[in-house]
Motif scaffolding. Structure first.
Motif, mmCIF file in Angstrom:
data_model
loop_
_atom_site.group_PDB
_atom_site.id
_atom_site.type_symbol
_atom_site.label_atom_id
_atom_site.label_comp_id
_atom_site.label_asym_id
_atom_site.label_seq_id
_atom_site.Cartn_x
_atom_site.Cartn_y
_atom_site.Cartn_z
ATOM 1 N N THR A 119 0.848 -1.187 0.000
ATOM 2 C CA THR A 119 0.000 0.000 0.000
ATOM 3 C C THR A 119 0.885 1.238 0.000
ATOM 4 O OG1 THR A 119 -0.076 0.208 2.413
ATOM 5 C CG2 THR A 119 -1.703 -1.244 1.372
ATOM 6 N N VAL A 120 0.290 2.358 -0.318
ATOM 7 C CA VAL A 120 1.057 3.599 -0.346
ATOM 8 C C VAL A 120 1.592 3.944 1.046
ATOM 9 C CG1 VAL A 120 -0.971 5.080 -0.005
ATOM 10 C CG2 VAL A 120 1.054 6.006 -1.134
ATOM 11 N N TYR A 121 0.826 3.591 2.085
ATOM 12 C CA TYR A 121 1.254 3.881 3.449
ATOM 13 C C TYR A 121 2.461 3.036 3.836
ATOM 14 C CZ TYR A 121 -3.358 5.949 3.296
ATOM 15 O OH TYR A 121 -4.441 6.689 2.912
ATOM 16 N N GLU A 122 2.499 1.803 3.349
ATOM 17 C CA GLU A 122 3.667 0.944 3.603
ATOM 18 C C GLU A 122 4.904 1.490 2.894
ATOM 19 O OE1 GLU A 122 1.750 -3.490 4.239
ATOM 20 O OE2 GLU A 122 1.754 -2.638 2.210
ATOM 21 N N LEU A 123 4.712 1.994 1.682
ATOM 22 C CA LEU A 123 5.836 2.559 0.935
ATOM 23 C C LEU A 123 6.377 3.808 1.617
ATOM 24 C CD1 LEU A 123 4.783 2.243 -2.821
ATOM 25 C CD2 LEU A 123 6.437 0.880 -1.564
ATOM 26 N N VAL A 124 5.472 4.652 2.084
ATOM 27 C CA VAL A 124 5.886 5.896 2.750
ATOM 28 C C VAL A 124 6.757 5.591 3.964
ATOM 29 C CG1 VAL A 124 5.023 7.843 4.120
ATOM 30 C CG2 VAL A 124 3.990 7.325 1.905
ATOM 31 N N LYS A 125 6.409 4.524 4.697
ATOM 32 C CA LYS A 125 7.167 4.174 5.902
ATOM 33 C C LYS A 125 8.618 3.815 5.606
ATOM 34 C CE LYS A 125 3.294 2.525 8.753
ATOM 35 N NZ LYS A 125 2.679 1.334 9.407
ATOM 36 N N VAL A 126 8.873 3.235 4.436
ATOM 37 C CA VAL A 126 10.235 2.751 4.150
ATOM 38 C C VAL A 126 10.992 3.633 3.153
ATOM 39 C CG1 VAL A 126 9.619 0.364 4.634
ATOM 40 C CG2 VAL A 126 9.420 1.212 2.293
ATOM 41 N N LEU A 127 10.330 4.646 2.586
ATOM 42 C CA LEU A 127 11.018 5.500 1.609
ATOM 43 C C LEU A 127 12.220 6.205 2.224
ATOM 44 C CD1 LEU A 127 8.408 7.224 -0.750
ATOM 45 C CD2 LEU A 127 10.457 5.975 -1.399
ATOM 46 N N GLY A 128 12.093 6.595 3.486
ATOM 47 C CA GLY A 128 13.213 7.254 4.169
ATOM 48 C C GLY A 128 14.429 6.343 4.256
ATOM 49 N N ASP A 129 14.192 5.056 4.537
ATOM 50 C CA ASP A 129 15.301 4.095 4.590
ATOM 51 C C ASP A 129 15.927 3.919 3.218
ATOM 52 O OD1 ASP A 129 15.057 3.013 7.449
ATOM 53 O OD2 ASP A 129 13.034 2.717 6.686
ATOM 54 N N LEU A 130 15.108 3.962 2.179
ATOM 55 C CA LEU A 130 15.616 3.785 0.817
ATOM 56 C C LEU A 130 16.450 4.987 0.384
ATOM 57 C CD1 LEU A 130 15.702 2.108 -1.749
ATOM 58 C CD2 LEU A 130 13.492 3.091 -2.416
ATOM 59 N N VAL A 131 15.943 6.185 0.634
ATOM 60 C CA VAL A 131 16.701 7.400 0.284
ATOM 61 C C VAL A 131 18.006 7.455 1.069
ATOM 62 C CG1 VAL A 131 16.679 9.929 0.328
ATOM 63 C CG2 VAL A 131 14.620 8.684 -0.359
ATOM 64 N N GLY A 132 17.938 7.036 2.342
ATOM 65 C CA GLY A 132 19.134 7.059 3.187
ATOM 66 C C GLY A 132 20.177 6.022 2.816
#
Length: 803
Positions: A294-307
């Motif tokens: 879901t979009v909410y699941e993606l939002v939670k991990v986007l910070g880890d991906l960018v980092g």
């Protein structure tokens, strides 16, 4: 062989870079030894360069024997970019550092260095970024390390690599490269160079962490400028992550926050050398990628991906064309605040709208807001006008007339006021002139703004083509997906407002004639027809269009959606009169068939009440036509989105029209069908009854109407086992409250998914839980049930064991 070539290439890059870097350091060191000092602007470089060289040497030995997949491919452009930066620095040192002991020469060059201070500072920041990037990959390689545990570990590494590759292909979002390439195709050489060479942009690119909001008036060329920025970052910042997104009024999918998140996630995972642990955990929790997050699941991990990158550039174009700009900004602010993302660069473009300005206050500082000034943009417009005159075949007959060229340029530049779109429309009109007199008259009476420009274009459409043009503009303005040239050629032949229907003889023989019909208002991009600019749609739906001489073309959203819905239904009814059964042939001979089957429901749900009767008549006519409704559901079954095309054209659909109307939330059609005696409790769809369909799709007004019409609230069956379960599974607090008031049994135990309270525990909505407990739900056994079923329910399984 490819690996050997890559190894030779990277070894060569390391050697060249070390040699050249040593040369530059030596030059600075010699100067300091001879003159006992360095100008201030060179001191930071004298400290930074040795650190860069040590990092390169440390990585050199690791890279040659690396087991980290893709490391060499990542390093080659970084090393080449670093070398280019050192070459530029070496040339600058040659110009600025004296090579004699003459104090006059020293003073002369030292004073010259003052004027290069900002350039040298940017070089220092860029080299520091390269150092950080190379250090990041050095650490990544060290953490990966060589395997010493034998074949078992090697097999595990292969499995991990395979999983990483599946993760990179897992989430799919709309492709922004289509918009990027389209913008690049419109760009002339040196367009936007004034911006790319400016201090604001150069500082944004070089700083460790930076924000920039570029705003401008409609038609000022922001999207083309975004393309130039993306291209520049790609070329000048190798090794750092780059993700971008073009919000677009022409593509409903590219207006959504969900689409933005998926596209950014997709771009970054495909660039990542190492996939962060939270991403892997999410992938595995989604049954190894079989479920889309879901979009909410993606939002939670986007910070880890960018980092996970040594640095990341995010470029967001046309924020004002997003349907959810607040969500986009909330995500960007969250990423910006993360401590694990020290090197993040965000650039946004939009109009200077008050809502966006208020949302950005406190996030983007005043010095990080760049307004596209008329004077700067006008230089790009001048270049565009000159190019058209010198290269467009339509102006060939006047090309030798330098006086006329100067008059055209002067007249357009006098009124352009930074509006690229305005100038483009005027050049389109000038192309139609057949002699010098017509051209001069056109220059004397140029429209003052875009509104007047569009008004003249519309009024200039020939009387016999006006209705055709109106049909095209209406469908393009309110289409739910991009339309192809072949689809639009069919739309011309649908008389959805008059007494007629679809007339095959009115279909455009040459789809390219769409441009002749609508002039500069539309354009064709890779076989897709779109409105030429956001300002076209804005004008057509504005009150200004209603009041002017072009009011025949003024569009109102709900009325237009009704007409498009009727047009889709008429087209489907036309198919029903034929004898073709093969779906592939049917879609080939009737290009608009798939769009009509997919989208009439949505358009009908957004239609005005005044047109409801006609939609109901056509929908009932289609429902009563055995072949027609079967073809419609064979092309697109809204009840089973994952199994398109499985239904045979000869198979009678089980769900009734009321069920499908409830799925889509078409209130007038639901009302009409219920008045005609439709069975509100008929259960034939995947979701169950019409009430369950309306609940799952969260159409609260439809739920209210069905309940008032006698829909049973304690029916078992359907996707979630019962009516109340469906409301709990979709976190519909308002609908749960409606069902409880209507007398739903809060302890009803369904054959699948258990009780409403058990379902609510799995979905995690505290408010729904409170509503159920307050209504007397029994909490006994819920915890054990939730422990065993939460993942299965979350993954979308059809059945979950009872507690």
């Amino acid at each position: 062989m490819a690996e050997i070539i890559a190894g030779v290439s990277i070894a060569s890059s390391f050697i060249q870079l070390v040699d050249f870097g040593t040369k530059v350091v030596s030059r600075l060191h010699d100067y300091r030894s001879d003159f006992q000092e360095l100008p201030k602007v060179f001191r930071d470089l004298h400290i930074q360069l040795p650190l860069l060289l040590r990092t390169i040497e440390a990585l050199r030995s690791k890279a040659e024997s690396s087991t980290l997949p893709g490391l060499k491919d990542h390093l080659v452009p970084i090393l080449d970019g670093c070398k280019n930066e050192l070459q530029s620095l070496d040339q600058l040192l040659t110009d600025l550092l004296p090579v004699t002991n003459s104090w006059r020469e020293k003073l002369k060059k030292a004073s010259r260095s003052i004027f290069q201070e900002s350039k040298l500072e940017r070089m220092h920041k860029t080299l520091r970024q390269y150092t950080d990037t190379l250090m990041f990959y050095s650490i990544a390689e060290a953490q990966n390390g060589p395997s010493t545990l034998g074949e078992e570990v090697d097999t595990q590494n292969e499995a991990t690599e395979a999983e990483m590759e599946r993760i990179r292909r897992w989430v799919k979002g709309p492709d922004p490269h289509i918009n990027y390439q389209s913008a690049l195709n419109q760009r002339l050489d040196k367009t936007g160079s004034w911006f790319l060479e400016g201090n604001e942009y150069q500082n944004w690119k070089a700083q460790d962490k930076s924000l920039l909001w570029v705003n401008g008036i409609p038609g000022s060329g922001k999207s083309v400028l975004s393309a130039s920025i993306i291209e520049d970052v790609q070329q000048s910042r190798p090794g750092l992550a780059l993700a971008f997104f073009y919000f677009s009024f022409n593509d409903p999918e590219k207006q959504l926050f969900d689409s933005f998140c998926r596209s950014i996630f997709q771009q970054l995972t495909r660039q990542a050398l190492i996939i962060p642990k939270p991403i892997k955990e999410l992938f595995r929790s989604c049954t190894s990628g079989r479920r889309t997050p879901t979009v909410y699941e993606l939002v939670k991990v986007l910070g880890d991906l960018v980092g996970a990158f040594p640095g990341c550039y995010l470029i967001v174009d046309a924020l004002d064309e997003s349907s959810e700009p607040d969500n986009v900004l909330r995500l960007l602010k969250d990423l910006w605040s993360r401590e694990n993302i020290p090197h993040l660069h965000i650039l946004m473009t939009s109009r200077k709208e008050r809502d966006i300005e208020l949302s950005l206050s406190g996030f983007v500082a005043d010095e990080d807001c760049v307004s596209l000034q008329t004077k700067s943009v006008d230089e790009d417009i001048r270049r565009y006008v000159q190019y058209c005159w010198d290269h467009d075949p339509k102006f060939k007959k006047w090309r030798k007339n330098s006086e006329l060229k100067a008059q055209v340029e002067k007249s357009l530049m006098l009124k352009a006021s930074g509006m690229f779109r305005w100038a483009s429309c005027q050049m389109d009109e000038l192309r139609k002139c057949i002699n010098v007199k017509q051209l001069r008259n056109a220059l004397v009476s140029l429209p003052k703004d875009l509104d007047e420009t569009y008004e003249r274009i519309l009024c200039g459409i020939e009387e016999q083509n006006r209705e055709y043009a109106l049909r095209v503009l209406r469908w393009l303005a309110f289409a739910n997906s991009t339309l192809t040239t072949l689809e639009v050629a069919e739309i011309v032949a649908i008389d959805a407002e008059g007494e007629g229907a679809f007339d095959k003889d009115e279909v455009l023989s040459d789809p390219e004639d769409i441009i002749a019909l609508c002039s500069s208002l539309v354009t064709i991009r890779e076989s897709a027809v779109v409105l030429a600019h956001y300002s076209v749609q804005e004008y057509l739906v504005s009150s200004r269009a209603c009041q002017g001489p072009a009011k025949h073309f003024a569009l109102e959203a709900r009325h237009s959606n009704a007409i498009v819905a009727c047009g889709c239904l008429m087209y489907l009814l036309h198919l029903a009169d034929g004898s073709m059964h093969d779906l592939k042939k049917l879609k080939l001979f009737y290009p608009l068939a798939l769009y009509s089957a997919r989208q009439w429901w949505t358009h009908a749900s957004q239609a005005s009440e005044s047109c409801a009767d006609r939609i109901c008549i056509l929908a009932n006519k289609l429902d009563g036509n055995y072949r027609g409704f079967t073809i419609c559901l064979s092309l697109h079954d809204p009840d089973d989105n994952n199994n398109q095309g499985r239904r045979s054209t000869n198979e009678k659909p089980t769900p009734e029209l009321l069920y499908h109307a409830s799925c889509a939330g078409i209130i007038p059609l639901i009302r009409q069908l219920m008045s005609a005696g439709a069975n509100v409790n008929h259960a034939g769809g995947y979701l169950g009854t019409s009430l369950q369909a309306a609940i799952v799709k969260k159409h609260s007004p439809a739920v209210k109407m069905l309940l008032a019409g006698g829909a049973h609230v304690d029916v078992c069956g359907g996707r979630y086992g019962s009516v109340l379960n469906a409301a709990c599974a979709t976190n519909s607090e308002n609908i749960v409250q409606q069902l409880i008031v209507a007398g739903a049994d809060v302890n009803l135990q369904a054959d699948t998914h258990g009780s409403p309270l058990q379902v609510a525990c799995c979905t995690g909505s505290d408010k729904v839980l409170q509503l159920l407990l307050k209504a007397g739900a029994n909490s006994r056994g819920v915890q054990s049930f939730a422990d065993r079923s939460i993942l299965r329910l979350h993954h979308g399984c059809r059945e979950t064991p009872r507690g």
